[in-house]
Each structure stands twice: as structure tokens, then as C-alpha cells.
Scaffold this motif. Structure first.
Motif, PDB file in Angstrom:
ATOM      1  N   MET A   4       0.825  -1.212   0.000  1.00 13.70           N
ATOM      2  CA  MET A   4       0.000   0.000   0.000  1.00 13.70           C
ATOM      3  C   MET A   4       0.862   1.267   0.000  1.00 13.70           C
ATOM      4  SD  MET A   4      -3.180  -1.014  -0.035  1.00 13.70           S
ATOM      5  CE  MET A   4      -2.641  -2.353  -1.090  1.00 13.70           C
ATOM      6  N   PHE A   5       2.109   1.150   0.508  1.00  9.52           N
ATOM      7  CA  PHE A   5       2.978   2.333   0.539  1.00  9.52           C
ATOM      8  C   PHE A   5       3.300   2.813  -0.875  1.00  9.52           C
ATOM      9  CE2 PHE A   5       3.737   0.732   4.820  1.00  9.52           C
ATOM     10  CZ  PHE A   5       3.802   1.908   5.558  1.00  9.52           C
ATOM     11  N   ARG A 230      -7.424   7.999  -2.381  1.00  9.58           N
ATOM     12  CA  ARG A 230      -7.711   8.469  -3.742  1.00  9.58           C
ATOM     13  C   ARG A 230      -6.985   7.614  -4.783  1.00  9.58           C
ATOM     14  NH1 ARG A 230      -4.616  13.645  -5.252  1.00  9.58           N
ATOM     15  NH2 ARG A 230      -3.043  12.028  -5.528  1.00  9.58           N
ATOM     16  N   ASN A 231      -5.690   7.373  -4.538  1.00 12.06           N
ATOM     17  CA  ASN A 231      -4.904   6.592  -5.495  1.00 12.06           C
ATOM     18  C   ASN A 231      -5.392   5.147  -5.591  1.00 12.06           C
ATOM     19  OD1 ASN A 231      -3.382   8.844  -5.971  1.00 12.06           O
ATOM     20  ND2 ASN A 231      -1.650   8.216  -4.725  1.00 12.06           N
ATOM     21  N   LEU A 232      -5.775   4.573  -4.455  1.00  9.03           N
ATOM     22  CA  LEU A 232      -6.285   3.200  -4.465  1.00  9.03           C
ATOM     23  C   LEU A 232      -7.574   3.110  -5.271  1.00  9.03           C
ATOM     24  CD1 LEU A 232      -5.727   1.814  -0.846  1.00  9.03           C
ATOM     25  CD2 LEU A 232      -4.735   0.960  -2.959  1.00  9.03           C
ATOM     26  N   ARG A 233      -8.500   4.040  -5.003  1.00 10.14           N
ATOM     27  CA  ARG A 233      -9.771   4.015  -5.737  1.00 10.14           C
ATOM     28  C   ARG A 233      -9.545   4.194  -7.236  1.00 10.14           C
ATOM     29  NH1 ARG A 233     -11.548   6.497  -0.920  1.00 10.14           N
ATOM     30  NH2 ARG A 233     -10.921   8.533  -1.683  1.00 10.14           N
ATOM     31  N   ILE A 236      -7.936   0.940  -8.621  1.00  9.95           N
ATOM     32  CA  ILE A 236      -8.918  -0.149  -8.718  1.00  9.95           C
ATOM     33  C   ILE A 236      -9.864   0.106  -9.881  1.00  9.95           C
ATOM     34  CG2 ILE A 236     -10.860  -1.280  -7.563  1.00  9.95           C
ATOM     35  CD1 ILE A 236      -9.427  -0.732  -4.898  1.00  9.95           C
ATOM     36  N   TYR A 237     -10.321   1.359 -10.007  1.00 11.24           N
ATOM     37  CA  TYR A 237     -11.251   1.698 -11.094  1.00 11.24           C
ATOM     38  C   TYR A 237     -10.606   1.436 -12.456  1.00 11.24           C
ATOM     39  CZ  TYR A 237     -14.004   4.490 -14.328  1.00 11.24           C
ATOM     40  OH  TYR A 237     -14.741   4.901 -15.404  1.00 11.24           O
ATOM     41  N   ARG A 238      -9.369   1.933 -12.626  1.00 12.61           N
ATOM     42  CA  ARG A 238      -8.694   1.745 -13.916  1.00 12.61           C
ATOM     43  C   ARG A 238      -8.455   0.267 -14.201  1.00 12.61           C
ATOM     44  NH1 ARG A 238      -5.508   6.312 -12.071  1.00 12.61           N
ATOM     45  NH2 ARG A 238      -6.104   8.191 -13.194  1.00 12.61           N
ATOM     46  N   LYS A 239      -8.127  -0.471 -13.147  1.00 11.56           N
ATOM     47  CA  LYS A 239      -7.878  -1.904 -13.328  1.00 11.56           C
ATOM     48  C   LYS A 239      -9.166  -2.624 -13.736  1.00 11.56           C
ATOM     49  CE  LYS A 239      -5.088  -5.478 -12.943  1.00 11.56           C
ATOM     50  NZ  LYS A 239      -3.789  -5.598 -13.601  1.00 11.56           N
ATOM     51  N   THR A 258     -17.463  -3.403  -2.973  1.00 11.94           N
ATOM     52  CA  THR A 258     -16.967  -3.427  -1.588  1.00 11.94           C
ATOM     53  C   THR A 258     -15.469  -3.160  -1.550  1.00 11.94           C
ATOM     54  OG1 THR A 258     -18.653  -5.067  -1.028  1.00 11.94           O
ATOM     55  CG2 THR A 258     -16.863  -4.799   0.525  1.00 11.94           C
ATOM     56  N   ARG A 259     -14.742  -3.760  -2.482  1.00 14.22           N
ATOM     57  CA  ARG A 259     -13.285  -3.597  -2.498  1.00 14.22           C
ATOM     58  C   ARG A 259     -12.879  -2.159  -2.798  1.00 14.22           C
ATOM     59  NH1 ARG A 259     -10.833  -9.247  -3.782  1.00 14.22           N
ATOM     60  NH2 ARG A 259     -12.678 -10.547  -3.617  1.00 14.22           N
ATOM     61  N   SER A 260     -13.637  -1.481  -3.650  1.00 15.48           N
ATOM     62  CA  SER A 260     -13.276  -0.109  -4.009  1.00 15.48           C
ATOM     63  C   SER A 260     -13.839   0.928  -3.037  1.00 15.48           C
ATOM     64  CB  SER A 260     -13.755   0.206  -5.426  1.00 15.48           C
ATOM     65  OG  SER A 260     -15.152   0.056  -5.517  1.00 15.48           O
ATOM     66  N   THR A 261     -14.681   0.512  -2.112  1.00  8.89           N
ATOM     67  CA  THR A 261     -15.249   1.451  -1.130  1.00  8.89           C
ATOM     68  C   THR A 261     -14.870   1.058   0.292  1.00  8.89           C
ATOM     69  OG1 THR A 261     -17.324   0.188  -1.211  1.00  8.89           O
ATOM     70  CG2 THR A 261     -17.190   2.158  -2.579  1.00  8.89           C
ATOM     71  N   ASN A 262     -15.505   0.018   0.816  1.00  8.75           N
ATOM     72  CA  ASN A 262     -15.285  -0.365   2.213  1.00  8.75           C
ATOM     73  C   ASN A 262     -13.843  -0.802   2.469  1.00  8.75           C
ATOM     74  OD1 ASN A 262     -15.344  -2.627   4.476  1.00  8.75           O
ATOM     75  ND2 ASN A 262     -17.048  -1.237   4.869  1.00  8.75           N
ATOM     76  N   ASP A 263     -13.287  -1.617   1.567  1.00  8.10           N
ATOM     77  CA  ASP A 263     -11.915  -2.089   1.766  1.00  8.10           C
ATOM     78  C   ASP A 263     -10.920  -0.929   1.729  1.00  8.10           C
ATOM     79  OD1 ASP A 263     -12.964  -4.559   1.938  1.00  8.10           O
ATOM     80  OD2 ASP A 263     -12.075  -5.380   0.124  1.00  8.10           O
ATOM     81  N   VAL A 264     -11.106  -0.034   0.780  1.00  5.18           N
ATOM     82  CA  VAL A 264     -10.226   1.145   0.687  1.00  5.18           C
ATOM     83  C   VAL A 264     -10.368   2.000   1.937  1.00  5.18           C
ATOM     84  CG1 VAL A 264      -9.792   3.296  -0.560  1.00  5.18           C
ATOM     85  CG2 VAL A 264     -10.194   1.178  -1.825  1.00  5.18           C
TER      86      VAL A 264
END
Length: 722
Positions: A4-5, A230-233, A236-239, A258-264
């Protein structure tokens, strides 16, 4: 979790600033107990006198001290002082030099203090041993002694005194300095108050500095965590957007949401606290241990015992709770899946009066999540009471041992208080890590689920060496013996499909449900890749074209019309944002949508709800067709896109569409014979195979499957007329 870093490397300098500020905060927090100790020991007990090194000392007192110093020590002491009018004044010295002076002067000051008291037992005993009268001045006697005899006696006295606790020596040395100041008429009350006030001001300064550092760390941590989220979302979206049907089948829609909201959110929340607590705790803990050894090492066993008990408790707790932490995120997936199915299928649920069944289904998923959450939280409720009990127990042990040490003279009260504060800071460091460990397992599971998405290999990618299209074959589509099987399927869905669609032609596909019509046209935009054979567009294998270039050539209208929240105008412009108002209107007119658009109060600027729920099925379909027309592509794909239209609208639309698409290749998947009567070529599919190919009239004579479909939809008279 460490991966995640990577998503916050753009703010690496924030992390450096946070670490630096944490060290500043830890320094301030660890300095406060030391000042508390000094206020008690020096400010209250020693009346503001820090050690046995007087700032000023009378000449006669210095002479007494020099009697009990070796020559080298005496020279070092005299070098540190300057005699001015019978008063020795301490020159500027470093902390190390002052500490050395304190060590040198400690025992001589103790001796001088003891011998100055004429009534003390030690003084009387020495006079009796030396057979001196009671009124004799011992210091004058010592001065008149031979140097060797005085040195021998001094060494014997030092040997006896060296066995005394340091605190007794320190107290006696401080008493000597106090008496010396009083003899010089220095106001001891003023000196004491100045010391306490100055120490208090320093403590306030440190407290404010620690507060400022803590606020800055909190602010920067929130910024870094927000950037991470922000970067994670975005990633994930682009992926997910790049996924083909193969990858999308690995994850349910509810799981991806769930992965793009709650998990993030779980990961972001952890990193918000990570810098403030997880990084700070070891700095505070290690610093506290270092300070403890500086203060008094005799009671460190208490801290060791406390740490061992904490670790055993945490390990036991998490062996019980960890499996439930892992399961939590999957239960959230399950609840989201049930909720999504129920909400999207409300009309069907109501039509079949299955509200009660769906309520029970939702309640079951909700109850499982609630039960797991309660179990985890109940486990964690034991943590705080146990930690408080441990902290109070450590306090009692420190006071018990410290009281004995103070009574024996081996420790000062201030040192015991400082040790207690440092012990609490060390235990608090472990407590902070323990409290964070509640969040870490759940966030770790969330991070793994995010990594599953990010590390999924996309099966459909751009070719490394893209080929140039052949201009003389522009708009041409060739299926060259294409076969296809869905990922994981045992049987093929399409078998040896072979045909050519040229520019300006309309090619239609018809067949029974499940014959592979939609699958066939979905291979052209590369939603899936062929299993065998190849598909050529503009004379190039589509696998050798860039995905963007390929899909730019296609105007696609899916079987299930999809509209996006926004306006009618934004939906029509979806494939061509730069389209003019005239082009938007023209596309809507061809799609037979302009009439109902004009009836709306805001026209093309009328709002479209999420999923197009505020327009009818036919209107939704016509807007989807208008969207494809506005793009002006070279290939049109209509996947059963006229099914929701009435016959009249269908006929008018196809007539207008034929004029518009005369220079484009048009592929139509249809269920109705009337939709494809005038197609240049019709392919009849049956169980994934082409069983007939030709015009409507040719197929009526040559293809039994087509004839049966036609007879089921058209009367004998209509067939004869056609």
C-alpha cells in the motif's frame, strides 16, 4: 499491507516530516517526567540547588574542601573557579565538566558538612581519637598536619563514605551548598521559587511544542491517508475498467464495489492512525526504556513483567479473534450482494409476493455479519479493563518498591515519580499498538482483497506491435473460422464461424435463444478473445490493433440498454463529446427519440436517473441507438436493440438508419424477422453453428431453421408477399 505504501510515494516527503515531528513529540513527552522529578527533588527538597557545585563559595569554605582533595582534583576545582574579593565564582563550564566537579566535590562536601557540626557523634569521635579538646577546630588541626598523614586519613574517610548511597552523598553535598549560600546572605526562598517557576515555564513550552507536533502529525497523516485512498480508488477503477469478461467473472459486482469502497476505507483509516500511533508507539517505548535506565535501573524488572503479561494477553486474544476479523470483509461482500439483488429486483419481488422471503434472506446475511462483529467487539472489550488493571498494578509495584528505596536512601522521591511516569508511557506505547492491532487484521484482509484485484492479470491487452489498417479494406469485418468457449466452460459456444461483412453492408444474425448471436458480436470489440480462428477489422487481426483504436471504430448498442446518470444530451454525446447540437438532434431524430425529447420540459437537458429508470424501455433503447449514431463510427453493432420498439417505430427507425449507415458496416442481432428482412446478408445460428447464410428469400428456400422462425412470426400471406 506493505504494498500500500506504493500508492502514496508521491507524498514521501510528508512521511519524512511526520517521522521527524514524531521524534520531536516523543522528545517533549519524555522530557516532562524529568522536569517533574527535578521540581520535586531540586525545587522542593533541595530548595533550588541542583547539585553539589556551588555557583559562589567563600575562600574559607574552599580551603576546607581542598583539604580533602588530591592534588589533581584540587587543581581541577581551582581551574573552574575564579577568586574575587575572597569569593570563588564558578566560570563557564560544560555539563560534562560540571558533572565531573560534582563527583569530585561530593564526598569532601559531605565530610566538611559532618565535621562542621561540633555536636555530631562523628566529630566528637575524631577529637577523642586525636586526643583534642572539645573546643578545638578540626580544620585548623588538619591544615597543620603533615601532608602524608592528612592524605592517609582522608583516604580512610573516603573509603567509609564511598559505601554510602549516592542519594545520601548528593543530599549532603546540596546541604553544604545551601549552608554556603545562606552564609553569603543569598535569599534561598527566591532561589527556590525561581527554579520552580523556570522549570514550570520549560514544561509549558515542551507541552505546547508536543501539542503543535501532534496537530501537525495528525494533519499530515490525514493528508497522506487521503492521497492513499484516492490513489487506491483510481487504481482499482482503472484496473476493473481494463478487465475483460474473463476477469469480471472472477469477482462479483458486489465484491468489486466493496473492495473499491469499504476495503479502501479500512486501509485509509488504518494509515491515518498508522503514522500517529503505530510509528509513535515504538519511538515512545524505546525512548521510555532509555530514560528508565537513566533514572533508576533497579525497578526495570517491573516493566519487563508488565510487557510479558501484555504480550501473552494480546497473543491469546488474537488467536481467538483473528479468524473472525478475516471473515468480516467477506460477510460485508455477502450482505452487499443480497442488498443489490433485492434492490435491483424490487418489481419482480413484489410481482411474485416474495417480500417475506427476501426479508428473511437479508436478515440472515445481516445476522451473520452482526454476530461476527459482536464476537470480535466482545473479545476487544476485555482489552481495556485488563490494560487498566495492569497499569494500576504496575503503579502499585513501583510505589511499593520505590518507597522502600526512598526509605533506604538509595532513591529520591522525584526519581520514583519520574520512573512511574516513564513506566506509564512505556505501557501506553504497548497499549497503543494493542489498540491498533484491532484495526490491523481487518485492514490487512482489506489490503489483500485490493491486491487480488490489482494483481489480476488482464487477459485482453494491447498488442506490443500494432499493425496499420488497410485502407482498401476499411469497414470490412472477416470472421475466419472462429470458434469460442467461455473461460472454464467444457463446451464451445461458437463453432467454426466464417463470413465476411463489407463496407456498406448490413449483416444480420438470427437464431433461437442461446444460439450464440450476442456472443458472436461481442467478440468484435474484444470483450472476449476468440478461442480458435481470427477476426479481421479493416484487414487486420483485431488482436493486433490497439483496443482504443478498435473500439473507436465501433458504435455499440447492447442487448440491455444502458444509460448513465446525467442528461439526455450527455448520454447522446457519450461516444463523441465534441458533437454539435445539430449532430445530437440529428442522431435523436434518426433514432426516433426526438419526438419524446421535445415533449420534455428541459428538452435534451432533461435529467436521466441512474440506470435510466425515469424513461421507458423503448425510450431507453432509442437513446442508446442515438448514442451510437452520434459517434459516427465505421461499424455499427446492434445487439437485439430493437426488441422494445413497436413495429411502426421499428420500421421508421430502420429506414432512417439505412440512409445514415449506407457507408458503414452494420451488424444486427435480432429476434424478429421483420427487423432483418432487408439485410444484405443473414446468418442463421443454431447451437453455435452457422446453419444458413444468405438473403431473406434465399434462406426461406434453403434453410429449414430460418423457415421455421419465419413461419412462427409471419403469416403465409406475409411470407408470400415477401
Amino acid at each position: 499491507m506493505f504494498k500500500m505504501f506504493h500508492y502514496m510515494k508521491e507524498r514521501w516527503y510528508y512521511i519524512v516530516m511526520i517521522v521527524a515531528l514524531l521524534f520531536v513529540q516523543a522528545f517533549c513527552d519524555l522530557s516532562l517526567p524529568d522536569y517533574t522529578s527535578k521540581i520535586i527533588n531540586v525545587g522542593i527538597q533541595q530548595k533550588g540547588v541542583e547539585d553539589g557545585v556551588p555557583e559562589t563559595i567563600r575562600e574559607e569554605s574552599m580551603d576546607k574542601l581542598l583539604l580533602f582533595l588530591e592534588q589533581e582534583e584540587a587543581e581541577e576545582v581551582l581551574d573552574a573557579y575564579k577568586n574575587k574579593d575572597g569569593i570563588y565564582e564558578l566560570q563557564s563550564v560544560t555539563e560534562e565538566e560540571r558533572e565531573e566537579l560534582n563527583q569530585i566535590l561530593g564526598i569532601p562536601e559531605l565530610v566538611v558538612t559532618g565535621l562542621s557540626d561540633e555536636e555530631s557523634e562523628e566529630t566528637k569521635k575524631i577529637k577523642e581519637q586525636m586526643e583534642l579538646p572539645k573546643e578545638a577546630d578540626l580544620f585548623q588541626v588538619f591544615q597543620s598536619m603533615p601532608e602524608e598523614q592528612l592524605q592517609t586519613m582522608t583516604e580512610e574517610m573516603k573509603k567509609e563514605l564511598e559505601e554510602m548511597p549516592d542519594s545520601i552523598v548528593t543530599q549532603s553535598a546540596v546541604l553544604f551548598v545551601e549552608q554556603e549560600y545562606e552564609a553569603q546572605d543569598i535569599d534561598m526562598d527566591k532561589l527556590q521559587m525561581e527554579y520552580i517557576l523556570m522549570s514550570g515555564v520549560k514544561m509549558l513550552g515542551l507541552a505546547f511544542l508536543a501539542m503543535a507536533a501532534a496537530i501537525a502529525v495528525t494533519f499530515l497523516s490525514a493528508r497522506v491517508a487521503a492521497v492513499l485512498g484516492r490513489n487506491l480508488r483510481n487504481s482499482i477503477y482503472r484496473k476493473v475498467i481494463s478487465f475483460s469478461g474473463r476477469e469480471l467473472n472472477q469477482f462479483s459486482t458486489a465484491s468489486l464495489i466493496t473492495r473499491s469502497t469499504n476495503d479502501v476505507q479500512q486501509v485509509q483509516m488504518l494509515f491515518t492512525l498508522l503514522f500517529r500511533i503505530v510509528l509513535y508507539a515504538p519511538i515512545l517505548g524505546i525512548g521510555g526504556v532509555y530514560k528508565v535506565f537513566q533514572t533508576d535501573a533497579s525497578m526495570t524488572w517491573i516493566l519487563a513483567l508488565a510487557v510479558v503479561v501484555i504480550m501473552l494477553f494480546v497473543v491469546l486474544l488474537f488467536r481467538i479473534a483473528m479468524p473472525k476479523f478475516t471473515r468480516l470483509q467477506f460477510l460485508i461482500d455477502e450482505l452487499n450482494l443480497v442488498s443489490r439483488e433485492i434492490l435491483t429486483g424490487v418489481p419482480v419481488v413484489r410481482a411474485f409476493s416474495r417480500e417475506k422471503h427476501e426479508e428473511e434472506r437479508f436478515e440472515e446475511a445481516n445476522a451473520r455479519l452482526t454476530k461476527t462483529n459482536l464476537f470480535v467487539n466482545r473479545c476487544m472489550t476485555f482489552m481495556m479493563p485488563v490494560m487498566m488493571l495492569l497499569m494500576n498494578g504496575v503503579t502499585v509495584l513501583i510505589v511499593w518498591n520505590g518507597a522502600h528505596a526512598v526509605n533506604e536512601g538509595s532513591m529520591q522521591v522525584g526519581n520514583m515519580m519520574a520512573f512511574m511516569q516513564y513506566a506509564m508511557q512505556i505501557i501506553m506505547a504497548f497499549l497503543m499498538i494493542t489498540m491498533m492491532s484491532i484495526m490491523i487484521p481487518r485492514a490487512n484482509v482489506a489490503a489483500k482483497r485490493i491486491n487480488e484485484v490489482m494483481e489480476t492479470q488482464v487477459s485482453i491487452q494491447d498488442s506490443q506491435e500494432a499493425e496499420a489498417v488497410q485502407e482498401d479494406k476499411k469497414g470490412q469485418i472477416v470472421f475466419d473460422h472462429v470458434s469460442f468457449a467461455y473461460p472454464g466452460a467444457d463446451e464451445k459456444t461458437l463453432h467454426d464461424i466464417d463470413f465476411t461483412a463489407r463496407k456498406g453492408e448490413t449483416v444480420a444474425f438470427i437464431g433461437s435463444t442461446g444460439s450464440g448471436k450476442s456472443t458472436l458480436v461481442n467478440l468484435i470489440p474484444r470483450f472476449f478473445d476468440v478461442t480458435e480462428g481470427r477476426i479481421l477489422v479493416d484487414g487486420v487481426d483485431i488482436r493486433n490493433l490497439k483496443l482504443h483504436d478498435l473500439r473507436e471504430r465501433i458504435g455499440y448498442v447492447p442487448q440491455k440498454a444502458v444509460l448513465f446518470s446525467g442528461t439526455i444530451d450527455s448520454n447522446i454525446r457519450y461516444g463523441k463529446e465534441e458533437a454539435t447540437e445539430a449532430e445530437v438532434k440529428k442522431a435523436a431524430q434518426i433514432a426516433q427519440a426526438w419526438e419524446f425529447i421535445e415533449e420534455k420540459e428541459d428538452g435534451v437537458n432533461s435529467a436521466i436517473a441512474q440506470g435510466g429508470t425515469n424513461v421507458s424501455g423503448g425510450q431507453k433503447q432509442r437513446l442508446s441507438i442515438a448514442r451510437a449514431i452520434a459517434k459516427e463510427p465505421e461499424i455499427y453493432i446492434f445487439d437485439d436493440s430493437f426488441s422494445a420498439l413497436d413495429y411502426k417505430t421499428d420500421v421508421v427507425l430502420r429506414r432512417a438508419l439505412k440512409k445514415e449507415t449506407k457507408d458503414a458496416t452494420t451488424l444486427i442481432v435480432a429476434q424478429r424477422i421483420s427487423t432483418i428482412l432487408h439485410a444484405d446478408k443473414i446468418l442463421v445460428l443454431d447451437e453455435g453453428r452457422v446453419v444458413g447464410q444468405g438473403t431473406h428469400r434465399e434462406l426461406l428456400n434453403s434453410c429449414e431453421v430460418y423457415r421455421q422462425i419465419a413461419m412462427s412470426q409471419l403469416s403465409e400471406e406475409e411470407l408470400a408477399n415477401e
